[in-house]
Design a protein around this motif. Structure first.
Motif, short mmCIF file in Angstrom:
data_model
loop_
_atom_site.label_atom_id
_atom_site.label_comp_id
_atom_site.label_asym_id
_atom_site.label_seq_id
_atom_site.Cartn_x
_atom_site.Cartn_y
_atom_site.Cartn_z
N PRO A 122 -4.56 0.72 -8.79
CA PRO A 122 -5.85 0.99 -8.15
C PRO A 122 -5.71 2.10 -7.09
O PRO A 122 -4.73 2.15 -6.36
N VAL A 123 -6.70 2.99 -7.03
CA VAL A 123 -6.69 4.12 -6.10
C VAL A 123 -7.99 4.16 -5.31
O VAL A 123 -9.08 4.09 -5.89
N LEU B 211 -6.71 -6.15 -0.33
CA LEU B 211 -5.49 -6.86 0.05
C LEU B 211 -5.79 -8.32 0.40
O LEU B 211 -4.95 -9.20 0.18
N ASP B 212 -6.98 -8.55 0.93
CA ASP B 212 -7.37 -9.92 1.31
C ASP B 212 -7.96 -10.69 0.14
O ASP B 212 -8.26 -11.89 0.28
N GLY B 213 -8.14 -10.02 -0.99
CA GLY B 213 -8.71 -10.69 -2.16
C GLY B 213 -10.17 -11.04 -1.98
O GLY B 213 -10.67 -12.01 -2.57
N VAL C 73 0.85 -1.20 0.00
CA VAL C 73 0.00 0.00 0.00
C VAL C 73 0.88 1.25 0.00
O VAL C 73 1.83 1.34 0.78
N VAL C 74 0.57 2.21 -0.88
CA VAL C 74 1.24 3.51 -0.88
C VAL C 74 0.20 4.57 -0.52
O VAL C 74 -0.86 4.65 -1.15
N GLU D 156 0.00 -2.68 -4.51
CA GLU D 156 -1.27 -3.28 -4.94
C GLU D 156 -2.38 -2.25 -4.95
O GLU D 156 -3.36 -2.38 -5.69
N VAL D 157 -2.24 -1.22 -4.13
CA VAL D 157 -3.27 -0.18 -4.06
C VAL D 157 -2.66 1.11 -3.53
O VAL D 157 -1.72 1.09 -2.72
#
Length: 271
Positions: A229-230, A260-262, A117-118, A195-196
């Motif tokens: 993804p944002v 994150l957990d899908g 995560v950013v 990832e997001v």
């Protein structure tokens, strides 16, 4: 108010020719004081020599030594930065916009180089400018607690801003400043491959998504910035002023947690 003396006018003229033409400044010759000219010349890397050269009419004109201005960091140099450390070094010496003239410290970003995560905010504030770290002070403490509420310690994410330098008096960033800093953010993302992205605050969300829509219309769904993804939500500083927004922010972060957990379908859309 008395007009500038002859030496001041000549120095101002040299200043205009050597500096203002390239910078596009609106500073007018008749309003330029000697002190202002000297300060701007020095900041541009052109320092007047001590002493003065005599002119035919007897006026004393300070001699000006013209040196090459500091070369701005190029987009190709940013793209070629091998890692976050090399990229941070470029930011430390960056002159791509004028904010480097007033900042105390660049605020590159911090966190895990392989973060999932950013977190992206608008620009450094006073405390960030003083420390060189993003999201510190009360807002930073609240950010830490929000991230922990979805199982993300601060050290597990990467935190940065759209701008790497503080705008004077915390004014809104200018389009030219955003454009100058955009390659740094893109390279940070390319090196981290999150990832997001969580866009904290209306300015960060609108900038990344290239929209003028209100933050309320951007929340609750997944968007995309340069393929990433944002999820947009409120800025921690805004939550300190409006505690009623904490719950909606937590709900936005639940979207991130589920991604994150899908869990569930989170189709990202543009803008």
């Amino acid at each position: 108010m008395s007009p500038p003396d002859a030496g001041g006018r000549k120095l101002a003229r040299a200043f205009l020719e050597q500096t203002l033409a390239s910078e596009g400044s609106a500073l007018m010759l008749e309003h330029a004081t000697r002190e202002e000219v000297l300060r701007r010349l020095a900041s541009a890397g052109r320092v007047p020599q001590a002493g003065a050269a005599a002119t035919a009419d007897g006026d004393a004109s300070p001699a000006v030594a013209v040196t090459s201005p500091v070369a701005a960091v190029t987009r190709s140099a940013i793209v070629e930065a091998a890692d976050l450390e090399a990229l941070a070094a470029l930011v430390a010496s960056c002159t791509r916009c004028t904010l480097h003239e007033s900042r105390k410290n660049p605020v590159f970003g911090e966190g895990a180089a392989n973060a999932r995560v950013v977190c992206v905010g608008e620009a450094p504030g006073k405390h960030e400018d003083e420390t060189g770290r993003p999201f510190v002070g009360r807002a930073g403490g609240l950010l830490d607690r929000l991230l922990m509420s979805i199982g993300l310690p601060r050290t597990s994410v990467y935190i940065c801003n759209v701008l790497k330098s503080r705008p004077p008096r915390n004014r809104d960033p200018l389009p030219a400043e955003v454009a100058a800093c955009a390659p740094y953010l893109l390279r940070q993302l390319a090196l981290i491959e999150p990832e997001v992205i969580i866009a904290f605050g209306a300015f960060a969300a609108r900038t990344l998504l290239e929209t003028k829509s209100a933050l309320g219309r951007l929340r609750g769904t997944v968007h995309r910035y340069s393929g990433y993804p944002v999820v947009a939500t409120y800025h921690p500083a805004a939550l300190l002023r409006n505690p009623g927004w904490i719950r909606p922010t937590w709900e936005d972060l639940q979207i991130v947690r589920r991604m994150l957990d899908g869990v569930g379908n989170h189709e990202a859309r543009s803008g």
